[in-house]
Design a protein around this motif. Structure first.
Motif, PDB file in Angstrom:
ATOM      1  N   ARG A 262       0.825  -1.215   0.000  1.00  0.00           N
ATOM      2  CA  ARG A 262       0.000   0.000   0.000  1.00  0.00           C
ATOM      3  C   ARG A 262       0.857   1.262   0.000  1.00  0.00           C
ATOM      4  N   LEU A 263       1.924   1.268   0.811  1.00  0.00           N
ATOM      5  CA  LEU A 263       2.720   2.480   0.955  1.00  0.00           C
ATOM      6  C   LEU A 263       3.664   2.728  -0.226  1.00  0.00           C
ATOM      7  N   THR A 264       4.027   1.675  -0.972  1.00  0.00           N
ATOM      8  CA  THR A 264       4.878   1.888  -2.142  1.00  0.00           C
ATOM      9  C   THR A 264       4.070   2.243  -3.387  1.00  0.00           C
ATOM     10  N   GLU A 265       2.748   2.039  -3.318  1.00  0.00           N
ATOM     11  CA  GLU A 265       1.888   2.387  -4.447  1.00  0.00           C
ATOM     12  C   GLU A 265       1.289   3.777  -4.250  1.00  0.00           C
ATOM     13  N   ALA A 266       0.657   4.314  -5.307  1.00  0.00           N
ATOM     14  CA  ALA A 266      -0.029   5.602  -5.210  1.00  0.00           C
ATOM     15  C   ALA A 266      -1.181   5.481  -4.203  1.00  0.00           C
ATOM     16  N   PRO A 267      -1.527   6.513  -3.454  1.00  0.00           N
ATOM     17  CA  PRO A 267      -1.021   7.886  -3.581  1.00  0.00           C
ATOM     18  C   PRO A 267       0.225   8.178  -2.765  1.00  0.00           C
ATOM     19  N   PHE A 268       0.746   7.199  -2.022  1.00  0.00           N
ATOM     20  CA  PHE A 268       1.868   7.482  -1.132  1.00  0.00           C
ATOM     21  C   PHE A 268       3.211   7.342  -1.853  1.00  0.00           C
ATOM     22  N   SER A 269       3.410   6.258  -2.584  1.00  0.00           N
ATOM     23  CA  SER A 269       4.609   6.030  -3.409  1.00  0.00           C
ATOM     24  C   SER A 269       5.901   6.261  -2.616  1.00  0.00           C
ATOM     25  N   LEU A 270       5.984   5.671  -1.430  1.00  0.00           N
ATOM     26  CA  LEU A 270       7.164   5.844  -0.592  1.00  0.00           C
ATOM     27  C   LEU A 270       8.288   4.918  -1.037  1.00  0.00           C
ATOM     28  N   PRO A 271       9.555   5.361  -0.900  1.00  0.00           N
ATOM     29  CA  PRO A 271      10.687   4.472  -1.218  1.00  0.00           C
ATOM     30  C   PRO A 271      10.813   3.356  -0.175  1.00  0.00           C
ATOM     31  N   GLN A 272      11.521   2.290  -0.538  1.00  0.00           N
ATOM     32  CA  GLN A 272      11.604   1.101   0.314  1.00  0.00           C
ATOM     33  C   GLN A 272      12.187   1.401   1.685  1.00  0.00           C
ATOM     34  N   GLY A 273      13.189   2.271   1.742  1.00  0.00           N
ATOM     35  CA  GLY A 273      13.790   2.598   3.029  1.00  0.00           C
ATOM     36  C   GLY A 273      12.815   3.279   3.965  1.00  0.00           C
ATOM     37  N   VAL A 274      12.020   4.183   3.436  1.00  0.00           N
ATOM     38  CA  VAL A 274      11.027   4.880   4.250  1.00  0.00           C
ATOM     39  C   VAL A 274       9.938   3.907   4.697  1.00  0.00           C
ATOM     40  N   VAL A 275       9.528   3.010   3.797  1.00  0.00           N
ATOM     41  CA  VAL A 275       8.528   1.997   4.161  1.00  0.00           C
ATOM     42  C   VAL A 275       9.047   1.140   5.312  1.00  0.00           C
ATOM     43  N   GLY A 276      10.316   0.754   5.259  1.00  0.00           N
ATOM     44  CA  GLY A 276      10.894  -0.019   6.358  1.00  0.00           C
ATOM     45  C   GLY A 276      10.876   0.751   7.667  1.00  0.00           C
ATOM     46  N   SER A 277      11.117   2.065   7.598  1.00  0.00           N
ATOM     47  CA  SER A 277      11.130   2.883   8.809  1.00  0.00           C
ATOM     48  C   SER A 277       9.756   3.014   9.429  1.00  0.00           C
ATOM     49  N   VAL A 278       8.707   2.801   8.642  1.00  0.00           N
ATOM     50  CA  VAL A 278       7.344   2.846   9.186  1.00  0.00           C
ATOM     51  C   VAL A 278       7.192   1.830  10.318  1.00  0.00           C
ATOM     52  N   PHE A 279       7.964   0.766  10.258  1.00  0.00           N
ATOM     53  CA  PHE A 279       7.851  -0.284  11.270  1.00  0.00           C
ATOM     54  C   PHE A 279       8.429   0.131  12.621  1.00  0.00           C
ATOM     55  N   LEU A 280       8.938   1.359  12.720  1.00  0.00           N
ATOM     56  CA  LEU A 280       9.322   1.883  14.027  1.00  0.00           C
ATOM     57  C   LEU A 280       8.131   1.945  14.986  1.00  0.00           C
ATOM     58  N   VAL A 281       6.927   1.893  14.430  1.00  0.00           N
ATOM     59  CA  VAL A 281       5.742   1.885  15.309  1.00  0.00           C
ATOM     60  C   VAL A 281       5.730   0.641  16.188  1.00  0.00           C
ATOM     61  N   TYR A 282       6.569  -0.351  15.882  1.00  0.00           N
ATOM     62  CA  TYR A 282       6.674  -1.516  16.756  1.00  0.00           C
ATOM     63  C   TYR A 282       7.104  -1.130  18.168  1.00  0.00           C
ATOM     64  N   LEU A 283       7.776   0.023  18.304  1.00  0.00           N
ATOM     65  CA  LEU A 283       8.163   0.476  19.639  1.00  0.00           C
ATOM     66  C   LEU A 283       6.946   0.642  20.542  1.00  0.00           C
ATOM     67  N   VAL A 284       5.825   1.006  19.937  1.00  0.00           N
ATOM     68  CA  VAL A 284       4.580   1.109  20.701  1.00  0.00           C
ATOM     69  C   VAL A 284       4.213  -0.264  21.256  1.00  0.00           C
ATOM     70  N   GLY A 285       4.406  -1.306  20.455  1.00  0.00           N
ATOM     71  CA  GLY A 285       4.140  -2.666  20.910  1.00  0.00           C
ATOM     72  C   GLY A 285       5.045  -3.073  22.052  1.00  0.00           C
ATOM     73  N   THR A 286       6.305  -2.617  22.008  1.00  0.00           N
ATOM     74  CA  THR A 286       7.230  -2.908  23.101  1.00  0.00           C
ATOM     75  C   THR A 286       6.695  -2.366  24.416  1.00  0.00           C
ATOM     76  N   VAL A 287       6.174  -1.143  24.382  1.00  0.00           N
ATOM     77  CA  VAL A 287       5.649  -0.522  25.586  1.00  0.00           C
ATOM     78  C   VAL A 287       4.366  -1.210  26.044  1.00  0.00           C
ATOM     79  N   SER A 288       3.443  -1.442  25.108  1.00  0.00           N
ATOM     80  CA  SER A 288       2.151  -2.018  25.504  1.00  0.00           C
ATOM     81  C   SER A 288       2.308  -3.442  26.022  1.00  0.00           C
ATOM     82  N   ALA A 289       3.239  -4.219  25.455  1.00  0.00           N
ATOM     83  CA  ALA A 289       3.451  -5.588  25.935  1.00  0.00           C
ATOM     84  C   ALA A 289       4.088  -5.595  27.321  1.00  0.00           C
ATOM     85  N   SER A 290       5.077  -4.720  27.522  1.00  0.00           N
ATOM     86  CA  SER A 290       5.791  -4.726  28.804  1.00  0.00           C
ATOM     87  C   SER A 290       4.948  -4.172  29.949  1.00  0.00           C
ATOM     88  N   THR A 291       3.888  -3.422  29.634  1.00  0.00           N
ATOM     89  CA  THR A 291       3.005  -2.890  30.684  1.00  0.00           C
ATOM     90  C   THR A 291       1.709  -3.688  30.817  1.00  0.00           C
TER      91      THR A 291
END
Length: 422
Positions: A262-291
């Protein structure tokens, strides 16, 4: 069943009125910090390897000339292999020890990881990923059983939450690393980088994890294994927890398998490196799991599951927006809800099963990764036929299942309370 296998202390007490000291690990006590770090790193390696191709699916599709549904098998094969082998691996851990099985599993998985970048075809890549998933099957159930035996009950939810937090960090770092490496050198170099990361985690895990003190080796008796599994599957609470784990993972597997397309296609058309960085939201999972332990303390298990399901559903609906900011916020909510729900359900399995804990945990992990495989394949097919809205529809149906099952548990608890007071 020996006291060690149930997590209880072995006691020969001439004065029954005096409780012996609990020698299991607890926060602040000897070995607890090393144990937590070791299993955190095991969680990092497990998820980094298991989902190493997920953020790379658009590149794999382009390299082999296949559609999203076919490329998604590089994820589904790994999670499917884990789902099929987690129960046999749990039986081996009963005989040879949790630490031994976890160490061997990581060793095989990282060895296969060296071969994955060399796969000459999609078929070979899928086979290697299935073998890698089967090897990783020795980690989840053995880790949960190790914690149930070696950690005091009041600290169990927190300890398992830290292991699940390691999962989230592994999933995040694996996708971020592969995204940027793949943008420069291709998907093969990206999965090779994950292999190097996993080797470091595996070595540190083995050096840090304290030797078990409450484990007693058993025997590999297939008949006993069948009876133990049948007993767990006859428990209504365990059945509900297994279904909840599978449904939460159906949402998560579907969303994160398809989000890269979805993120590499229109309307976003993000490059692969930026798409990979989207997974930084996993940090939220780190917090929610540990609490998750604190959440259960305030809302109870079922209240926590309702909250986790509602948070996940809200995230799915937000992700339908055409704004990148709202899509990212939706991913944050999906991730927080998923990891909280998973930590609550998996820790409840460890506390519910008083015997055959490795098998109880293995059944949960099997259901969990069956959900991941189903989510990956069905989510990709839904995206192919109905776009992102199709994938979201699959996720919402799974969340509805979580809420319905939790409601059944609430009603069952009320009936039991009425009977108890009658």
């Amino acid at each position: 069943m020996s006291p060690a296998s149930t997590g209880a202390s072995a006691v020969v007490d001439a004065a029954p009125s005096v409780s012996p000291p609990d020698s299991r690990m607890a926060p602040g006590g000897p070995g607890y910090r090393r144990m937590s770090l070791a299993l955190f790193l095991a969680g990092v390696a497990t998820f980094a390897l298991l989902y190493s191709t997920q953020a790379l699916l658009p590149l794999i599709s382009g390299d082999f000339g296949v559609a999203a549904g076919e490329a998604s098998w590089t994820v589904a094969a790994a999670t499917g292999g884990l789902a099929l082998f987690v129960l046999p691996m749990s039986a081996l851990s009963e005989r040879y020890g949790r630490r031994t099985v976890m160490t061997a599993s990581l060793a095989v998985a990282v060895t296969v990881g060296v071969l994955v970048p060399l796969a000459p075809s999609l078929g070979a890549l899928v086979v290697l990923r299935a073998v890698q998933g089967a090897a990783l099957a020795g980690l989840p159930a053995s880790a949960t059983a190790y914690l149930a035996e070696e950690v005091r009950p009041r600290a169990l939810v927190t300890a398992i939450g830290l292991f699940v937090a390691g999962n989230s960090v592994g999933g995040m770092s694996g996708r971020v690393i592969t995204g940027w490496v793949a943008q420069e050198w291709g998907w093969r170099a990206a999965v090779a980088a994950i292999g190097v990361l996993a080797v470091g985690c595996a070595v540190a895990f083995r050096l840090l994890l304290p030797a078990p003190r409450h484990f007693t080796p058993g025997y590999l008796r297939p008949g006993d294994l069948v009876r133990t599994v049948r007993g767990h599957l006859s428990d209504p609470l365990l059945r509900r927890l297994y279904a909840i784990g599978a449904l939460f993972m159906t949402v998560f597997g579907g969303v994160y398998t398809v989000i890269g397309y979805r993120l590499t296609e229109a309307p976003f058309s993000l490059p692969q490196g930026v798409v990979g960085s989207v997974f930084l939201v996993y940090l939220v999972g780190t917090v929610s799991a540990s609490t998750a332990g604190r959440l259960v303390g305030r809302l109870g298990r079922r209240g926590s599951l309702y909250l986790a399901g509602g948070t996940t559903a809200a995230g799915l609906l937000l992700s339908l927006a055409g704004s990148l900011a709202l899509v990212l916020l939706g991913l944050v909510l999906i991730t927080a809800g998923f990891f909280a729900g998973h930590a609550v359900a998996s820790s409840a399995v460890g506390r519910t099963a008083t015997t055959g804990r490795a098998q109880a945990a293995a059944l949960y992990q099997s259901a969990y990764y069956i959900g991941s495989s189903a989510g990956s394949t069905v989510g990709a097919l839904a995206f192919h036929t109905g776009g992102w809205a199709g994938t979201v529809g699959v996720g919402l149906l799974a969340v509805l299942g979580v809420v319905a099952i939790t409601l059944l548990g609430t009603r069952a608890a009320r009936r039991e309370a009425v009977v108890a007071t009658a």
